[in-house]
Design an enzyme around this catalytic site. Sequence first.
Site, PDB file in Angstrom:
ATOM      1  N   ASP A  76       0.866  -1.177   0.000  1.00 51.71           N
ATOM      2  CA  ASP A  76       0.000   0.000   0.000  1.00 51.71           C
ATOM      3  C   ASP A  76       0.909   1.236   0.000  1.00 51.71           C
ATOM      4  OD1 ASP A  76      -2.433   1.416   0.278  1.00 51.71           O
ATOM      5  OD2 ASP A  76      -2.452   1.217   2.436  1.00 51.71           O
ATOM      6  N   THR A 117       5.711  -0.730   5.166  1.00 54.69           N
ATOM      7  CA  THR A 117       5.895  -2.033   5.830  1.00 54.69           C
ATOM      8  C   THR A 117       6.890  -2.892   5.060  1.00 54.69           C
ATOM      9  OG1 THR A 117       3.613  -1.931   6.625  1.00 54.69           O
ATOM     10  CG2 THR A 117       4.691  -4.085   6.684  1.00 54.69           C
ATOM     11  N   LYS A 143      -1.274  -1.749  -4.541  1.00 55.66           N
ATOM     12  CA  LYS A 143      -2.160  -0.583  -4.646  1.00 55.66           C
ATOM     13  C   LYS A 143      -1.279   0.638  -4.901  1.00 55.66           C
ATOM     14  CE  LYS A 143      -5.346  -0.766  -1.258  1.00 55.66           C
ATOM     15  NZ  LYS A 143      -5.951  -0.330   0.029  1.00 55.66           N
ATOM     16  N   ARG A 183     -10.563 -12.661   6.429  1.00 55.62           N
ATOM     17  CA  ARG A 183      -9.416 -13.330   5.800  1.00 55.62           C
ATOM     18  C   ARG A 183      -9.828 -14.617   5.088  1.00 55.62           C
ATOM     19  NH1 ARG A 183      -4.804 -10.782   7.904  1.00 55.62           N
ATOM     20  NH2 ARG A 183      -4.912 -10.168  10.088  1.00 55.62           N
TER      21      ARG A 183
HETATM   22  P1  IMP Z   1       1.798  -0.273   3.839  1.00 53.99           P
HETATM   23  O1  IMP Z   1       2.914  -0.215   4.858  1.00 53.99           O
HETATM   24  O2  IMP Z   1       0.986   0.990   3.819  1.00 53.99           O
HETATM   25  O3  IMP Z   1       2.286  -0.663   2.462  1.00 53.99           O
HETATM   26  O4  IMP Z   1       0.766  -1.322   4.371  1.00 53.99           O
HETATM   27  C1  IMP Z   1       0.829  -2.634   4.061  1.00 53.99           C
HETATM   28  C2  IMP Z   1      -0.028  -3.426   5.007  1.00 53.99           C
HETATM   29  O5  IMP Z   1      -1.288  -2.770   5.265  1.00 53.99           O
HETATM   30  C3  IMP Z   1      -0.351  -4.737   4.354  1.00 53.99           C
HETATM   31  O6  IMP Z   1       0.564  -5.713   4.776  1.00 53.99           O
HETATM   32  C4  IMP Z   1      -1.754  -5.006   4.798  1.00 53.99           C
HETATM   33  O7  IMP Z   1      -1.714  -5.791   5.979  1.00 53.99           O
HETATM   34  C5  IMP Z   1      -2.351  -3.655   5.125  1.00 53.99           C
HETATM   35  N1  IMP Z   1      -3.231  -3.177   4.028  1.00 53.99           N
HETATM   36  C6  IMP Z   1      -3.018  -2.169   3.183  1.00 53.99           C
HETATM   37  N2  IMP Z   1      -4.035  -2.011   2.320  1.00 53.99           N
HETATM   38  C7  IMP Z   1      -4.923  -2.975   2.628  1.00 53.99           C
HETATM   39  C8  IMP Z   1      -6.208  -3.357   2.087  1.00 53.99           C
HETATM   40  O8  IMP Z   1      -6.743  -2.802   1.116  1.00 53.99           O
HETATM   41  N3  IMP Z   1      -6.795  -4.423   2.683  1.00 53.99           N
HETATM   42  C9  IMP Z   1      -6.256  -5.094   3.726  1.00 53.99           C
HETATM   43  N4  IMP Z   1      -5.075  -4.773   4.258  1.00 53.99           N
HETATM   44  C10 IMP Z   1      -4.414  -3.725   3.722  1.00 53.99           C
HETATM   45 MG    MG Z   2      -3.145  -6.628   7.416  1.00 54.81          MG
END
Ligand code: IMP
Ligand code: MG
Length: 175
Positions: free
Chosen positions: A101, A105, A129, A163
Amino acid sequence: MSSTLSVLIPRGDIEYAVARLGRQIGIDYSGCDLVAVGILKGSFIFMADLVRQIGLPLEIDFVTVSSYGSGTKSPGNISVLHDLRVDVRDKDVLVIEDIVDSGHTISYVMKHIAEKGARSVRLCTLADKPSRRETPVHIDYLGFTVPNKFVVGYGLDFDNKFRYLPDICALENHD
Ligand code: IMP
Ligand code: MG
């Protein structure tokens, strides 16, 4: 709270994509010391299906990282709650994630594993995304690009729920 679920990626498409990814990974890592590292909990269903399509004698391990919630979007808050047990020094690591996203992470996890002395660290993610990216991420193996919607199912959760859904669904009006 009222929420509606609509199927975005049906199970048949997921199955086809997982087979495609597994085949490619099996070719690319032939003869390598491959360690598949899943990021819990979101990757558990994808990973279970994917490793059965790779066809190599790979090792399996998991990491759990703290999620930083919707309110506190500070990447500085990410930490490892459960670390690798396998020694990845001089091995080829394939990190398996549910969705990228903002990218914070996965960037943190890739760096964390690289610092353990892995010979290579690549990324396979079920979903991407890109519209929400805040930090650049190189994706080596991608299942699906998804629109800027909150998606659940096939391991992906909202508030630790949904899930179990066999399809990837968009969750609307979730708050
Ligand atoms: P990031 O650090 O913003 O890239 O977040 C990644 C984490 O957020 C992923 O490992 C997911 O657990 C959670 N996440 C982000 N977008 C979604 C979504 O649309 N549905 C479910 N979990 C999401
Ligand atoms: Mg998650």
